[in-house]
Design a protein around this motif. Structure first.
Motif, PDB file in Angstrom:
ATOM      1  N   LEU A 123       0.797  -1.229   0.000  1.00 53.17           N
ATOM      2  CA  LEU A 123       0.000   0.000   0.000  1.00 53.17           C
ATOM      3  C   LEU A 123       0.827   1.275   0.000  1.00 53.17           C
ATOM      4  CD1 LEU A 123      -2.953  -1.032   2.343  1.00 53.17           C
ATOM      5  CD2 LEU A 123      -2.963  -0.781  -0.149  1.00 53.17           C
ATOM      6  N   GLU A 124       2.137   1.131   0.003  1.00 52.09           N
ATOM      7  CA  GLU A 124       2.989   2.305  -0.172  1.00 52.09           C
ATOM      8  C   GLU A 124       2.815   2.896  -1.567  1.00 52.09           C
ATOM      9  OE1 GLU A 124       6.926   1.068   0.788  1.00 52.09           O
ATOM     10  OE2 GLU A 124       6.497   0.800   2.928  1.00 52.09           O
ATOM     11  N   ASN A 125       2.316   2.050  -2.481  1.00 44.57           N
ATOM     12  CA  ASN A 125       1.972   2.505  -3.834  1.00 44.57           C
ATOM     13  C   ASN A 125       0.503   2.174  -4.084  1.00 44.57           C
ATOM     14  OD1 ASN A 125       1.575   2.896  -6.599  1.00 44.57           O
ATOM     15  ND2 ASN A 125       3.631   2.195  -7.133  1.00 44.57           N
ATOM     16  N   SER A 126      -0.318   3.192  -4.280  1.00 46.53           N
ATOM     17  CA  SER A 126      -1.766   2.987  -4.411  1.00 46.53           C
ATOM     18  C   SER A 126      -2.149   2.090  -5.585  1.00 46.53           C
ATOM     19  CB  SER A 126      -2.479   4.335  -4.542  1.00 46.53           C
ATOM     20  OG  SER A 126      -2.023   5.024  -5.697  1.00 46.53           O
ATOM     21  N   LYS A 127      -1.276   1.990  -6.580  1.00 48.67           N
ATOM     22  CA  LYS A 127      -1.580   1.127  -7.728  1.00 48.67           C
ATOM     23  C   LYS A 127      -1.680  -0.340  -7.336  1.00 48.67           C
ATOM     24  CE  LYS A 127       0.542   4.131 -11.233  1.00 48.67           C
ATOM     25  NZ  LYS A 127       1.609   4.245 -12.264  1.00 48.67           N
ATOM     26  N   ASN A 128      -1.026  -0.691  -6.235  1.00 46.88           N
ATOM     27  CA  ASN A 128      -1.007  -2.085  -5.799  1.00 46.88           C
ATOM     28  C   ASN A 128      -2.324  -2.548  -5.176  1.00 46.88           C
ATOM     29  OD1 ASN A 128       1.644  -2.395  -6.671  1.00 46.88           O
ATOM     30  ND2 ASN A 128       2.481  -1.716  -4.701  1.00 46.88           N
ATOM     31  N   ILE A 129      -3.260  -1.601  -5.006  1.00 45.35           N
ATOM     32  CA  ILE A 129      -4.597  -1.985  -4.523  1.00 45.35           C
ATOM     33  C   ILE A 129      -5.212  -3.012  -5.469  1.00 45.35           C
ATOM     34  CG2 ILE A 129      -6.966  -1.127  -4.225  1.00 45.35           C
ATOM     35  CD1 ILE A 129      -5.773   1.450  -3.126  1.00 45.35           C
ATOM     36  N   LEU A 130      -4.904  -2.899  -6.750  1.00 44.38           N
ATOM     37  CA  LEU A 130      -5.434  -3.843  -7.735  1.00 44.38           C
ATOM     38  C   LEU A 130      -4.937  -5.259  -7.488  1.00 44.38           C
ATOM     39  CD1 LEU A 130      -5.177  -1.687 -10.985  1.00 44.38           C
ATOM     40  CD2 LEU A 130      -7.270  -2.456  -9.856  1.00 44.38           C
ATOM     41  N   TYR A 153     -10.842  -7.531   0.772  1.00 46.89           N
ATOM     42  CA  TYR A 153     -11.821  -6.569   0.253  1.00 46.89           C
ATOM     43  C   TYR A 153     -11.847  -5.317   1.134  1.00 46.89           C
ATOM     44  CZ  TYR A 153     -13.719 -10.044  -2.990  1.00 46.89           C
ATOM     45  OH  TYR A 153     -13.875 -10.945  -4.016  1.00 46.89           O
ATOM     46  N   GLU A 154     -11.679  -5.521   2.436  1.00 46.60           N
ATOM     47  CA  GLU A 154     -11.663  -4.377   3.353  1.00 46.60           C
ATOM     48  C   GLU A 154     -10.448  -3.490   3.099  1.00 46.60           C
ATOM     49  OE1 GLU A 154     -11.945  -6.338   7.124  1.00 46.60           O
ATOM     50  OE2 GLU A 154     -14.138  -6.140   7.199  1.00 46.60           O
ATOM     51  N   TYR A 155      -9.307  -4.099   2.791  1.00 51.02           N
ATOM     52  CA  TYR A 155      -8.110  -3.310   2.453  1.00 51.02           C
ATOM     53  C   TYR A 155      -8.394  -2.414   1.246  1.00 51.02           C
ATOM     54  CZ  TYR A 155      -5.073  -6.196   5.471  1.00 51.02           C
ATOM     55  OH  TYR A 155      -4.471  -6.818   6.538  1.00 51.02           O
ATOM     56  N   VAL A 156      -9.077  -2.990   0.247  1.00 51.06           N
ATOM     57  CA  VAL A 156      -9.398  -2.225  -0.970  1.00 51.06           C
ATOM     58  C   VAL A 156     -10.313  -1.054  -0.634  1.00 51.06           C
ATOM     59  CG1 VAL A 156     -10.498  -2.299  -3.238  1.00 51.06           C
ATOM     60  CG2 VAL A 156      -9.102  -4.236  -2.478  1.00 51.06           C
ATOM     61  N   ILE A 157     -11.371  -1.329   0.109  1.00 47.41           N
ATOM     62  CA  ILE A 157     -12.359  -0.300   0.455  1.00 47.41           C
ATOM     63  C   ILE A 157     -11.728   0.825   1.282  1.00 47.41           C
ATOM     64  CG2 ILE A 157     -14.444   0.146   1.827  1.00 47.41           C
ATOM     65  CD1 ILE A 157     -15.365  -2.716   0.966  1.00 47.41           C
ATOM     66  N   GLU A 158     -10.882   0.447   2.232  1.00 48.49           N
ATOM     67  CA  GLU A 158     -10.279   1.437   3.136  1.00 48.49           C
ATOM     68  C   GLU A 158      -9.227   2.300   2.453  1.00 48.49           C
ATOM     69  OE1 GLU A 158      -8.805  -0.968   6.273  1.00 48.49           O
ATOM     70  OE2 GLU A 158     -10.807  -1.550   6.991  1.00 48.49           O
ATOM     71  N   ASP A 195     -10.958   6.410  -4.967  1.00 44.80           N
ATOM     72  CA  ASP A 195     -12.002   6.575  -5.977  1.00 44.80           C
ATOM     73  C   ASP A 195     -13.155   5.616  -5.691  1.00 44.80           C
ATOM     74  OD1 ASP A 195     -13.596   6.947  -8.160  1.00 44.80           O
ATOM     75  OD2 ASP A 195     -12.162   6.177  -9.644  1.00 44.80           O
ATOM     76  N   SER A 196     -14.209   6.140  -5.075  1.00 48.44           N
ATOM     77  CA  SER A 196     -15.341   5.283  -4.685  1.00 48.44           C
ATOM     78  C   SER A 196     -16.216   4.870  -5.868  1.00 48.44           C
ATOM     79  CB  SER A 196     -16.207   5.991  -3.640  1.00 48.44           C
ATOM     80  OG  SER A 196     -16.770   7.175  -4.179  1.00 48.44           O
ATOM     81  N   TYR A 197     -15.860   5.328  -7.076  1.00 50.95           N
ATOM     82  CA  TYR A 197     -16.594   4.928  -8.273  1.00 50.95           C
ATOM     83  C   TYR A 197     -15.805   3.921  -9.112  1.00 50.95           C
ATOM     84  CZ  TYR A 197     -20.236   8.407  -7.525  1.00 50.95           C
ATOM     85  OH  TYR A 197     -21.302   9.125  -7.006  1.00 50.95           O
ATOM     86  N   SER A 198     -14.619   3.551  -8.647  1.00 56.32           N
ATOM     87  CA  SER A 198     -13.819   2.584  -9.403  1.00 56.32           C
ATOM     88  C   SER A 198     -14.483   1.214  -9.363  1.00 56.32           C
ATOM     89  CB  SER A 198     -12.398   2.500  -8.830  1.00 56.32           C
ATOM     90  OG  SER A 198     -12.419   1.911  -7.541  1.00 56.32           O
ATOM     91  N   ASP A 199     -14.243   0.426 -10.393  1.00 54.16           N
ATOM     92  CA  ASP A 199     -14.873  -0.896 -10.482  1.00 54.16           C
ATOM     93  C   ASP A 199     -14.486  -1.791  -9.309  1.00 54.16           C
ATOM     94  OD1 ASP A 199     -16.067  -0.135 -12.821  1.00 54.16           O
ATOM     95  OD2 ASP A 199     -14.642  -1.157 -14.137  1.00 54.16           O
ATOM     96  N   HIS A 200     -13.199  -1.785  -8.952  1.00 56.00           N
ATOM     97  CA  HIS A 200     -12.766  -2.694  -7.890  1.00 56.00           C
ATOM     98  C   HIS A 200     -13.275  -2.248  -6.511  1.00 56.00           C
ATOM     99  CE1 HIS A 200      -9.476   0.177  -8.738  1.00 56.00           C
ATOM    100  NE2 HIS A 200      -9.302   0.213  -7.442  1.00 56.00           N
TER     101      HIS A 200
END
Length: 450
Positions: A115-122, A144-149, A153-158
């Motif tokens: 999570l030091e790089n937001s791109k890794n949320i994917l 899933y909670e890690y992704v949500i937190e 962008d709350s409109y992103s698909d993931h």
């Protein structure tokens, strides 16, 4: 000080080398015992730079050295994660093994680096989906909670899919938790792709019905009816234009969502005492044979809705006071599975208590089914069972059968506790008021007789 320095210099390979020396194994011997190719093992332990090892190779070494699964996992992150690179082919199997052996500490450490790089949320979302598809639903929740937190962008698909998956996974029988889940998820329902939105609305209507929130269930039923109709028209148009590549993939046949939207609209109106209004929605799903795009599963759903419509038509008639069809209704219930018998007996008992007629023979007739109602463990079944026992308690007290009335009341309290609906306890405790009223009537009769 020496111990601190040793900890600071502790590494994956130094620990492995320490064990190799302890056991006195040569690389050749260790290769045979682990099944790791001799050249690969040499490169892993002595290469400059060393060759990265797989988590499977580390597990093989742990077994040879008589260590428990998860040995040195806290040091393995250096094999797949660094500031410069992330190796997904090693990271995903590593996270999978951490989940399997319960190394939450290692998961948290790896996620912190990711999570030091937001791109890794994917990456975390992809792993959560992998767990979900494998049926490891509970294990997927924290990812899933890690992704949500962490997704801004709350409109992103993931982000949306994580909200939906979490909603589905945590649904259970605890009423308070289910309601909190509905409140948390419902604002996002319309942002989902239509195929997931259909099922989300179905689940929302279903759980609100189980929570006895009839107006909410009716609302979601309405939304589902409208969406299913719009999707149906779009699918017909797509078929006419012969665009097979755009086919909508849904969890259930499209006809199911159309029918169930009308069903929840109808039963929600029924629960609000609006029987005549409910009947028009029953008529819609009574015959869905006109629905196009039906495959074999779709045709099965049409037959199921026909059965439900007939049962619910009887229910509405009985609740409206048409007691002349009670025996006919009972005969029909005899041909249905236990869950439908429970729903039907609910209606009959409610009608008996409203219009004051005797149903002892019907209760005796369905005694074996009634004794098996404890088999229901999901929210809808438990709610129906609770409502049935409530009506039974009223009926038994009304007949002056005090012991049975008490037994049914206690049954209500235990089911309410199981569902975590403690706010309803006073409703069931109030049933004991029948005792006071009955004793008062007996006392008045004795006085008159004296």
């Amino acid at each position: 000080m020496g111990g601190l320095q040793e900890t600071m210099h502790r590494s994956l390979r130094s620990e492995i080398e320490k064990c190799r020396r302890k056991y006195g194994y040569t690389l050749s011997k260790l290769s045979k015992l682990t099944g790791i190719n001799p050249g690969s093992l040499s490169e892993i332990l002595n290469g400059n730079p060393p060759r990265a090892m797989t988590i499977g190779q580390l597990d093989a070494l742990a077994k040879v050295f008589s260590h428990d699964p998860g040995w040195l996992y806290e040091l393995y992150t250096e094999e797949c994660l660094s500031e410069q690179r992330i190796s997904r082919p090693r990271l995903i199997p590593y996270l999978s093994r951490c989940v399997e052996v319960g190394r939450k500490d290692c998961i948290e450490a790896a996620v912190s680096i990711l999570l030091e790089n937001s791109k890794n949320i994917l990456i975390l979302f992809a792993f959560a989906e992998q767990l979900y598809e494998k049926g490891q639903l509970k294990e997927s929740v924290p990812f899933y909670e890690y992704v949500i937190e962490n997704e801004k962008d709350s409109y992103s698909d993931h982000f949306m899919m994580s909200q939906y998956r979490l909603f589905r996974v945590v649904l259970g029988t605890n009423a308070e938790e289910n309601w909190e889940n509905v409140i948390r998820f419902s604002p996002y329902r319309n942002r989902l792709p239509e195929n997931y939105q259909l099922d989300a609305l179905f689940q929302l209507a279903k759980i609100c019905f189980a929570l006895q929130k009839w107006e909410r269930s009716e609302q979601y039923g309405d939304e589902l009816r409208l969406l299913a109709d719009a999707v149906y028209r779009h699918e017909l148009d797509r078929m006419k234009r012969n665009k097979k590549d755009e086919s909508l993939k849904t969890e259930r046949p499209l006809v199911f969502y159309y029918g169930i939207g009308h069903l929840y609209k109808g039963v929600s109106l029924e629960m609000q005492g609006l029987y005549e209004e409910a009947k028009q929605y029953v008529q819609v799903y009574a015959d869905l044979g006109w629905f196009e795009l039906l495959d074999e599963d779709g045709r099965k759903e049409v037959k199921r809705f026909k059965v439900w419509a007939k049962a619910n038509s009887y229910t509405l008639e009985v609740l409206s006071g048409n007691t002349s069809i009670i025996e006919e209704y009972a005969d029909y219930l005899d041909s249905l599975p236990t869950n439908e018998v429970l729903a039907g007996l609910n209606a009959i008992m409610k009608s008996a208590n409203t219009y004051h007629f005797c149903v002892d023979e019907i209760l005796e007739r369905f005694a074996s089914q009634i004794s098996s109602f404890d088999q229901f463990t999901e929210a809808i079944g438990l709610d129906r069972h609770l409502r049935f026992r409530y009506q039974m308690a009223i009926y038994e007290f009304g007949k002056g059968r005090i012991e049975r009335g008490i037994e049914e009341t206690i049954y209500c309290l235990s089911l309410a506790d199981l569902l975590n609906r403690h706010d309803e306890a006073l409703t069931y405790i109030a049933l004991f008021g029948w005792l006071g009223n009955l004793n008062k009537r007996i006392g008045n009769q004795n006085e008159l007789g004296g």
